[in-house]
Design a protein around this motif. Sequence first.
Motif, PDB file in Angstrom:
ATOM      1  N   CYS A 198       0.843  -1.212   0.000  1.00 46.85           N
ATOM      2  CA  CYS A 198       0.000   0.000   0.000  1.00 46.85           C
ATOM      3  C   CYS A 198       0.872   1.254   0.000  1.00 46.85           C
ATOM      4  O   CYS A 198       1.761   1.394   0.821  1.00 46.85           O
ATOM      5  CB  CYS A 198      -0.912   0.000   1.221  1.00 46.85           C
ATOM      6  SG  CYS A 198      -1.924   1.487   1.333  1.00 46.85           S
ATOM      7  N   CYS A 207      -7.621  -0.309  -6.601  1.00 50.60           N
ATOM      8  CA  CYS A 207      -6.318  -0.054  -5.979  1.00 50.60           C
ATOM      9  C   CYS A 207      -5.193  -0.191  -7.020  1.00 50.60           C
ATOM     10  O   CYS A 207      -5.057  -1.243  -7.650  1.00 50.60           O
ATOM     11  CB  CYS A 207      -6.091  -1.035  -4.834  1.00 50.60           C
ATOM     12  SG  CYS A 207      -4.384  -0.953  -4.220  1.00 50.60           S
ATOM     13  N   CYS A 245      -8.731   4.001  -2.873  1.00 48.66           N
ATOM     14  CA  CYS A 245      -9.774   3.111  -2.328  1.00 48.66           C
ATOM     15  C   CYS A 245     -10.807   3.905  -1.526  1.00 48.66           C
ATOM     16  O   CYS A 245     -12.012   3.639  -1.609  1.00 48.66           O
ATOM     17  CB  CYS A 245      -9.147   2.009  -1.476  1.00 48.66           C
ATOM     18  SG  CYS A 245      -8.104   2.637  -0.151  1.00 48.66           S
TER      19      CYS A 245
HETATM   20  S1  SF4 Z   1      -5.826   2.350  -3.225  1.00 46.88           S
HETATM   21 FE1  SF4 Z   1      -5.933   2.208  -1.003  1.00 46.88          FE
HETATM   22  S2  SF4 Z   1      -5.014   0.227  -0.551  1.00 46.88           S
HETATM   23 FE2  SF4 Z   1      -4.478   0.688  -2.646  1.00 46.88          FE
HETATM   24  S3  SF4 Z   1      -2.501   1.691  -2.450  1.00 46.88           S
HETATM   25 FE3  SF4 Z   1      -4.001   3.325  -2.444  1.00 46.88          FE
HETATM   26  S4  SF4 Z   1      -4.406   3.665  -0.296  1.00 46.88           S
HETATM   27 FE4  SF4 Z   1      -3.404   1.692  -0.421  1.00 46.88          FE
END
Ligand code: SF4
Lengths: 98, 390
Positions: free
Chosen positions: A44, A86, A50
């Motif tokens: 992450c 993500c 997300c």
């Molecule tokens: S979308 Fe959410 S889980 Fe994926 S990298 Fe970004 S912050 Fe992290």
Amino acid sequence: MAQSATPKWTELAVGTAIIEPGSARQNRTGDWRSQRPIWDHDKCIRCGVCVIFCPEGCIHFGQEKDTYPSADLEYCKGCAICAQECPTTCIQMMEEEE
Amino acid sequence: MEKRIGLEASIAVAEVVGLCDADVISAYPITPQTHIVEHLSEMVADGELQAAFVPVESEHSAMSVCCGTVAAGARTFTATSSQGLALMHEILFIVSALRLPVVMAVANRSLSGPISIWNDHSDVMAERDIGWVQIFAENAQEALDLTIWGFRLAEDQRVSLPVAVNFDGFILTHTIEPVLMPDRESVQAFLPAFEPLMRLDVDQPITMGPVGIPDIYTEAKKAHQEVLTQSYGPIVETLDAFAKSFGRQYLPVETYCADDAEVLLLTMGALGETAMTAVDQRREKGDKIGLVRLRLWRPFPFDDLIRAVGKVPVLGVMDRAISPGGPSPVASEVKATFYQQEQRPKVVEFTVGLGGRDTPLSDFDGMFDTLLAVHRGGEIPKPTIIGLRE
Ligand code: SF4
Ligand code: SF4
């Protein structure tokens, strides 16, 4: 006064309107879930994509500095949109046990 | 003071919408409703009526606009006909389910196909289940009177439901008749300011029209059915109030020469007037014929109909629409009314005046003869289309 989730017909507001702002919070959409998102903190990058895509608005970063996102399971309905969006594919969906 | 003038029914209806101080008119023009909305748009353009006239690209949008403006607390009027009413179909159910008191004039016209711009009741009969109060006028005076009354009833907080005032396309909409046009003061005395039960208000946010999950939908339908059924009381009360203010009494079911009648014929809308002339002619020859004029279509006035028919043993029913593959809509309602009654008439079904087909006095004579033959012990004939070439 909170509207009952299963009112009698005589208890409905006129035209079945919802007269209490923000009352959608009373609907625990977490009951619908058959799978839950699991975060891999090693991958992450904390970009927040997300958080933006979650249709329930139930992904939050913790209050502390340097925390990772997590889902409020009272409301997470297991739709997997977060996992789909993500950019680092660090969210895995795990089957809920009965 | 009211004025006696000659006016086309459409213009008369538009004029009283002005007297009722409508805030919003949203409509799409369609024959034979056009004169109503043309005249209203002129009144707004000329500054005679302080209202917003919202031109739209379809009737679906017209009814959607009405939905929003009533929800915001604006007195709202629209008018349509036939295909236009059909295009409104899905929004009609929503307006009533949300308890939004729109008033709509329906200039009754047949539905395609084949394409027909002429009069019958197939448009409104296809919208039987929209959950609106639905009422019929027989002449221009009634059309304008029931429009004024329509706002009063629709906005009555015990009701808060949309009202459709039906009057026959061309036969009424395009005919100049003498009418008594009330003055602004008496209309405004009769019609209090619109105080909606609920309104969209940024300071007190509510959600109108949310999803009704399976836990809610049944209760919502029951509540709607109940308020429409119970609107009968306020309907009669406000029609009486109208009579007190304007001297013209309307009832959910009216009769003509029914007291000593041996046979009755049930009519709806403008043909009721021709029917009265036809009855007068036959009465002169000694035939005991009477009429039942069904004015209120929804909520259906079961008890009034039972009372109006009384002990008369033969009842003819005139339908201005057909239901292919099933019984005609009015006849089916009438039969349902009497099915559980000990005392019930023999019902003879006629389909009359489809798609603008004229219904002359001689057609009424034919129907009366059929009813009298049944009264003398003849068999009940199968449902008949009057004037059909065979
Ligand atoms: S979308 Fe959410 S889980 Fe994926 S990298 Fe970004 S912050 Fe992290
Ligand atoms: S699974 Fe769906 S509801 Fe749950 S956190 Fe991810 S996006 Fe939100």
